[in-house]
Scaffold this motif. Structure first.
Motif, PDB file in Angstrom:
ATOM      1  N   SER A 323       8.681   4.636  -0.458  1.00 33.72           N
ATOM      2  CA  SER A 323       7.788   3.096   0.274  1.00 33.72           C
ATOM      3  C   SER A 323       7.550   2.203  -0.409  1.00 33.72           C
ATOM      4  O   SER A 323       6.435   1.970  -0.878  1.00 33.72           O
ATOM      5  CB  SER A 323       6.364   4.180  -0.066  1.00 33.72           C
ATOM      6  OG  SER A 323       5.608   2.829   1.239  1.00 33.72           O
ATOM      7  N   THR A 324       8.728   1.436  -0.537  1.00 31.50           N
ATOM      8  CA  THR A 324       9.046   0.503  -1.972  1.00 31.50           C
ATOM      9  C   THR A 324       8.737  -0.610  -0.774  1.00 31.50           C
ATOM     10  O   THR A 324       8.803  -0.889   0.199  1.00 31.50           O
ATOM     11  CB  THR A 324      10.744   0.530  -2.049  1.00 31.50           C
ATOM     12  OG1 THR A 324      11.071   1.323  -2.216  1.00 31.50           O
ATOM     13  CG2 THR A 324      10.963  -0.633  -2.999  1.00 31.50           C
ATOM     14  N   ASN A 325       8.137  -1.948  -1.645  1.00 25.54           N
ATOM     15  CA  ASN A 325       7.513  -2.679  -0.897  1.00 25.54           C
ATOM     16  C   ASN A 325       8.983  -3.944  -0.591  1.00 25.54           C
ATOM     17  O   ASN A 325       9.518  -4.614  -1.410  1.00 25.54           O
ATOM     18  CB  ASN A 325       6.771  -3.422  -1.685  1.00 25.54           C
ATOM     19  CG  ASN A 325       5.632  -4.380  -0.644  1.00 25.54           C
ATOM     20  OD1 ASN A 325       6.213  -5.455   0.635  1.00 25.54           O
ATOM     21  ND2 ASN A 325       4.293  -4.852  -1.377  1.00 25.54           N
ATOM     22  N   PRO A 326       8.677  -4.175   0.746  1.00 24.31           N
ATOM     23  CA  PRO A 326      10.155  -5.478   0.508  1.00 24.31           C
ATOM     24  C   PRO A 326      10.212  -6.486   1.151  1.00 24.31           C
ATOM     25  O   PRO A 326      10.723  -7.217   1.177  1.00 24.31           O
ATOM     26  CB  PRO A 326      10.951  -4.782   2.007  1.00 24.31           C
ATOM     27  CG  PRO A 326       9.719  -4.500   3.069  1.00 24.31           C
ATOM     28  CD  PRO A 326       8.353  -3.557   2.034  1.00 24.31           C
ATOM     29  N   MET A 327       8.340  -7.110   0.503  1.00 26.01           N
ATOM     30  CA  MET A 327       8.479  -8.280   1.325  1.00 26.01           C
ATOM     31  C   MET A 327       8.376  -9.739   0.391  1.00 26.01           C
ATOM     32  O   MET A 327       9.261 -10.183   1.059  1.00 26.01           O
ATOM     33  CB  MET A 327       6.643  -8.230   0.923  1.00 26.01           C
ATOM     34  CG  MET A 327       5.875  -7.811   1.690  1.00 26.01           C
ATOM     35  SD  MET A 327       6.045  -8.285   3.895  1.00 26.01           S
ATOM     36  CE  MET A 327       4.169  -9.902   2.870  1.00 26.01           C
ATOM     37  N   ALA A 328       8.600  -9.416  -0.740  1.00 20.95           N
ATOM     38  CA  ALA A 328       9.316 -10.460  -1.571  1.00 20.95           C
ATOM     39  C   ALA A 328      10.786 -10.679  -0.905  1.00 20.95           C
ATOM     40  O   ALA A 328      11.428 -11.821  -1.474  1.00 20.95           O
ATOM     41  CB  ALA A 328       9.463 -10.106  -3.310  1.00 20.95           C
ATOM     42  N   THR A 329      11.947  -9.287  -0.717  1.00 18.55           N
ATOM     43  CA  THR A 329      12.847  -9.252  -0.930  1.00 18.55           C
ATOM     44  C   THR A 329      12.695 -10.349   0.659  1.00 18.55           C
ATOM     45  O   THR A 329      14.065 -11.103   0.774  1.00 18.55           O
ATOM     46  CB  THR A 329      13.857  -8.019  -0.856  1.00 18.55           C
ATOM     47  OG1 THR A 329      13.804  -7.818  -1.849  1.00 18.55           O
ATOM     48  CG2 THR A 329      15.174  -8.156  -0.070  1.00 18.55           C
ATOM     49  N   LEU A 330      12.064  -9.915   1.776  1.00 14.33           N
ATOM     50  CA  LEU A 330      12.593 -10.446   3.327  1.00 14.33           C
ATOM     51  C   LEU A 330      11.816 -11.997   3.287  1.00 14.33           C
ATOM     52  O   LEU A 330      12.772 -12.920   3.750  1.00 14.33           O
ATOM     53  CB  LEU A 330      10.948  -9.466   4.090  1.00 14.33           C
ATOM     54  CG  LEU A 330      11.231  -9.794   4.689  1.00 14.33           C
ATOM     55  CD1 LEU A 330      10.575  -8.700   5.915  1.00 14.33           C
ATOM     56  CD2 LEU A 330      10.141 -11.186   5.820  1.00 14.33           C
ATOM     57  N   PHE A 331      11.115 -11.968   2.020  1.00 12.55           N
ATOM     58  CA  PHE A 331      10.813 -13.361   1.993  1.00 12.55           C
ATOM     59  C   PHE A 331      11.625 -14.388   1.319  1.00 12.55           C
ATOM     60  O   PHE A 331      11.943 -15.316   1.890  1.00 12.55           O
ATOM     61  CB  PHE A 331       9.295 -14.178   1.185  1.00 12.55           C
ATOM     62  CG  PHE A 331       7.868 -14.159   2.220  1.00 12.55           C
ATOM     63  CD1 PHE A 331       7.800 -12.918   2.887  1.00 12.55           C
ATOM     64  CD2 PHE A 331       6.946 -15.452   1.927  1.00 12.55           C
ATOM     65  CE1 PHE A 331       6.380 -12.657   3.696  1.00 12.55           C
ATOM     66  CE2 PHE A 331       5.740 -14.786   2.502  1.00 12.55           C
ATOM     67  CZ  PHE A 331       5.269 -13.649   3.435  1.00 12.55           C
ATOM     68  N   GLU A 366      -2.896  -6.127   9.211  1.00 14.64           N
ATOM     69  CA  GLU A 366      -3.492  -5.414  10.136  1.00 14.64           C
ATOM     70  C   GLU A 366      -3.694  -3.815   9.777  1.00 14.64           C
ATOM     71  O   GLU A 366      -3.801  -2.252  10.855  1.00 14.64           O
ATOM     72  CB  GLU A 366      -2.577  -4.955  11.907  1.00 14.64           C
ATOM     73  CG  GLU A 366      -3.674  -6.650  12.306  1.00 14.64           C
ATOM     74  CD  GLU A 366      -2.212  -7.158  13.282  1.00 14.64           C
ATOM     75  OE1 GLU A 366      -1.933  -6.256  13.986  1.00 14.64           O
ATOM     76  OE2 GLU A 366      -2.830  -7.752  14.021  1.00 14.64           O
ATOM     77  N   GLY A 367      -3.282  -2.930   8.492  1.00 10.94           N
ATOM     78  CA  GLY A 367      -3.465  -2.138   8.137  1.00 10.94           C
ATOM     79  C   GLY A 367      -1.580  -1.229   7.265  1.00 10.94           C
ATOM     80  O   GLY A 367      -1.773  -0.277   6.966  1.00 10.94           O
ATOM     81  N   THR A 368      -0.610  -1.688   8.684  1.00  6.43           N
ATOM     82  CA  THR A 368       0.647  -0.906   7.828  1.00  6.43           C
ATOM     83  C   THR A 368       1.606  -2.029   6.567  1.00  6.43           C
ATOM     84  O   THR A 368       1.004  -2.504   6.983  1.00  6.43           O
ATOM     85  CB  THR A 368       1.065  -0.872   9.444  1.00  6.43           C
ATOM     86  OG1 THR A 368       1.152  -0.634  10.046  1.00  6.43           O
ATOM     87  CG2 THR A 368       2.676  -0.172   8.807  1.00  6.43           C
ATOM     88  N   ILE A 369       0.963  -0.129   5.507  1.00  2.00           N
ATOM     89  CA  ILE A 369       1.643  -1.143   4.443  1.00  2.00           C
ATOM     90  C   ILE A 369       2.553  -0.164   3.453  1.00  2.00           C
ATOM     91  O   ILE A 369       2.360   1.227   4.116  1.00  2.00           O
ATOM     92  CB  ILE A 369       0.288  -0.832   3.314  1.00  2.00           C
ATOM     93  CG1 ILE A 369      -1.232   0.372   3.447  1.00  2.00           C
ATOM     94  CG2 ILE A 369      -1.001  -2.389   3.968  1.00  2.00           C
ATOM     95  CD1 ILE A 369      -2.275   0.551   2.165  1.00  2.00           C
ATOM     96  N   THR A 370       3.106  -0.823   2.535  1.00  2.00           N
ATOM     97  CA  THR A 370       3.642  -0.112   1.473  1.00  2.00           C
ATOM     98  C   THR A 370       2.806   0.953   0.392  1.00  2.00           C
ATOM     99  O   THR A 370       1.450   0.171   0.266  1.00  2.00           O
ATOM    100  CB  THR A 370       4.521  -0.653   0.876  1.00  2.00           C
ATOM    101  OG1 THR A 370       4.281  -1.522   0.716  1.00  2.00           O
ATOM    102  CG2 THR A 370       6.199  -0.446   2.220  1.00  2.00           C
ATOM    103  N   GLY A 371       3.498   1.846  -0.561  1.00  2.00           N
ATOM    104  CA  GLY A 371       2.711   2.891  -0.660  1.00  2.00           C
ATOM    105  C   GLY A 371       1.901   1.967  -2.262  1.00  2.00           C
ATOM    106  O   GLY A 371       0.515   2.348  -2.132  1.00  2.00           O
TER     107      GLY A 371
END
Ligand code: NAP
Ligand code: MG
Length: 398
Positions: A323-331, A366-371
């Motif tokens: 559950s790696t967070n892709p936000m920074a790469t997506l941004f 809205e609550g759907t998150i990475t670990g």
């Protein structure tokens, strides 16, 4: 649905380990279904850097200078352990270092703010961007351990033999000395990148040094910034309704703590090193920090601030869902697409970049998150999902 068209390709720099896996997922799940992606692909993954004697890194940086916008995945900077792991010919230099040197650029880092993850500094309502001067000072120092009574001097020798000498200290006993430097050229490139970026994001620029104490060294930084501002940027800043503000570093720190954010803060090398770690931890997570390299000519390279997330990659290789967070790469992708859209005058593409960011922020809120966000975010219901399902939730919203 017709896909959104592009004109000029992005320079796409692929990378290593977990972020390489996420790179493909981002493209497949949230970009390719909507955008007719034009990119020139460079594989900066360590095996290909080794196979090309790192030429691929140099080629990608040169192409970035021509096309103007790149998006980069995190890459391994090899150390002794990586030499054996990847059976490398050489301990290749950090790609980020190589690209930064070739573009003569400055790195701007800012947090992605979402409701529920509250910065520890409660008045920060808008992101603070830190620009770190990435050349010289203590990072290129020359140091001597003084063993006993002695006289330490600074000496500058010009090619015509002219010499300038200045006493540092008369030691009566053991001690330490350090020599540091910077160049007008590097400081000017730093200043131009900062003014350019501030205009770009329409935020005021702050700069601070300790010129009351360092009357020649730090004062030179202050003068170069002031000169470039007056001659090249003042009119544009006034037209954009933003300001350039210079103060002392301790005053800047105090003011930042009381500000509401929405500022670009230019920092000397050491200040930037220290303050970006402060900012990242005050805002929660390295996985939510974006990073963009801007050259003084206005060439942009977007990436995440974190590394290749090695620990997660080994789990992934073992077949475990991560559950790696892709936000920074997506941004990094949305930032690069937006910049491309602005340069090529493509309003649909620009709107897509905005919507992609909105959809991903909303997915988290809205609550759907990475670990990694589980213990960080303060919302009533948390649904921790793996990276792929997180991206699918974003695509759904999109
Ligand atoms: P890292 O990849 O940033 O990861 C350090 C830790 O931070 C991870 O183990 C993870 O913590 C957490 N983390 C970072 N990004 C995350 C994300 N997106 N989602 C969830 N958690 C995240 O740093 P590193 O392990 O020191 O370095 C790994 C490799 O990256 C190295 O080979 C280094 O050379 C390279 N690197 C590259 C860049 C770049 O290309 N810009 C920058 C820095 C490092 P938990 O394990 O506790 O979950
Ligand atoms: Mg640091």
């Amino acid at each position: 649905m017709a896909k959104i068209q592009m004109k000029t390709p992005l320079v796409e720099m692929d990378g290593d380990e977990m972020t390489r896996v996420i790179w493909k997922q981002i493209k497949d799940i949230v970009i390719l279904p909507f955008v007719d992606l034009k990119s020139e692909y460079y594989d900066l993954g360590l095996p290909n850097r080794d196979a090309t004697n790192d030429q691929v890194t140099i080629d990608s940086a040169n192409r970035t200078k021509e096309l103007g916008v790149a998006v980069k995945c995190a890459t391994i900077t090899p150390n002794a352990q990586r030499m054996t792991e990847y059976n490398l010919h050489e301990m290749w230099k950090s790609p980020n270092g190589t690209i930064r040197a070739m573009l003569d650029g400055t790195v701007f880092r800012s947090p992605i703010l979402v409701k529920g993850i509250n910065p520890f500094v409660s008045c920060w309502k808008k992101p603070i961007t830190i620009a770190r001067h990435a050349y010289g000072d203590v990072y290129r120092n020359s140091e001597i351990r003084v063993e006993g009574a002695s006289k330490a001097e600074l000496v500058v020798t010009y090619p015509d033999g002219k010499e300038v000498r200045k006493e540092i200290f008369e030691f009566k006993d053991a001690g330490i000395i350090q020599g540091i430097h910077n160049t007008d050229k590097s400081i000017a490139a730093f200043a131009r990148s900062c003014f350019m970026y501030a205009l770009d994001v329409k935020q005021s620029l702050w700069f601070a040094t300790k010129d009351t104490i360092s009357k020649t060294y730090d004062h030179r930084f202050k003068d170069i910034f002031a000169e470039i501002y007056e001659n090249e940027f003042k009119a544009r800043f006034e037209a954009a309704g933003i300001e350039y503000f210079y103060t002392l570093i301790d005053d800047a720190v105090a003011r930042i703590m009381r500000s509401e954010g929405g500022i670009v803060w230019a920092c000397k090398n050491y200040d930037g090193d220290v303050m970006s770690d402060m900012l990242a931890s005050a805002c929660g997570s390295l996985a939510m920090m974006t990073s963009v390299l801007v050259s003084p000519e206005g060439v942009y390279e977007y990436e995440a601030a974190h590394g290749t997330v090695t620990r997660h990659y080994y789990k992934y290789l073992n077949g475990e869902a991560t559950s790696t967070n892709p936000m920074a790469t997506l941004f990094a992708w949305s930032g690069a697409l937006r910049k491309r859209a602005q340069l090529d005058d493509l309003p649909d593409l620009e709107a897509f970049a905005d919507k992609l960011e909105e959809a991903s922020v909303k997915t988290i809120e809205e609550g759907t998150i990475t670990g990694d966000l589980k213990n960080l975010i303060d919302i009533p219901e948390k649904n921790v999902v793996n990276t792929e399902d997180f991206l699918k939730a974003i695509a759904e919203k999109l």
